[in-house]
Design a protein around this motif. Sequence first.
Motif, mmCIF file in Angstrom:
data_model
loop_
_atom_site.group_PDB
_atom_site.id
_atom_site.type_symbol
_atom_site.label_atom_id
_atom_site.label_comp_id
_atom_site.label_asym_id
_atom_site.label_seq_id
_atom_site.Cartn_x
_atom_site.Cartn_y
_atom_site.Cartn_z
ATOM 1 N N CYS A 29 -5.443 4.111 -4.165
ATOM 2 C CA CYS A 29 -6.163 3.071 -4.213
ATOM 3 C C CYS A 29 -7.559 3.138 -4.563
ATOM 4 N N CYS A 33 -8.810 0.755 -8.202
ATOM 5 C CA CYS A 33 -9.994 -0.011 -7.665
ATOM 6 C C CYS A 33 -10.826 -0.397 -8.960
ATOM 7 N N CYS A 84 -5.075 -2.211 -4.836
ATOM 8 C CA CYS A 84 -5.145 -1.071 -3.861
ATOM 9 C C CYS A 84 -3.605 -1.088 -3.048
ATOM 10 N N CYS A 88 -0.279 1.809 -3.052
ATOM 11 C CA CYS A 88 -0.232 2.703 -1.916
ATOM 12 C C CYS A 88 1.071 3.150 -1.496
#
Length: 128
Positions: A29, A33, A84, A88
């Motif tokens: 994540c 970002c 994000c 994941c």
Amino acid sequence: TPKNQKTLLNQDDMKKITLQASCIECASCYSICPVTKVNQEFLGPFILTKTLRYALDKRESDEKSKIDAIQSNGVWDCILCGDCATVCPQGINSKMDISILQTKSLHFGYQNPHFAQFSFGFGGFNSF
């Protein structure tokens, strides 16, 4: 810091923190970002997800101190793009976690420091 070692969690309490507690800190994540590219001090999605995990845990004391700790380079710096959540491996939606933290921040009297910079296309509020 734990407030009471003997505080037990029921199933609803566990549901609130189980997903966030499953973060393996792989930093996927953080790597995707876009905020981390322009703000090296940004705490990042997994730190904010971990903060929510402890803020929601009724065994923890002083939720406000956890919210206080994420005000600078944290909860308000996220642009809520959702990148994000797409990467994941645990299925954690840090965007949602950060939105919850923003709401909790508002309840503790904080406000988005960037709000004054938003433009609504009509010259601001004082132009009426």
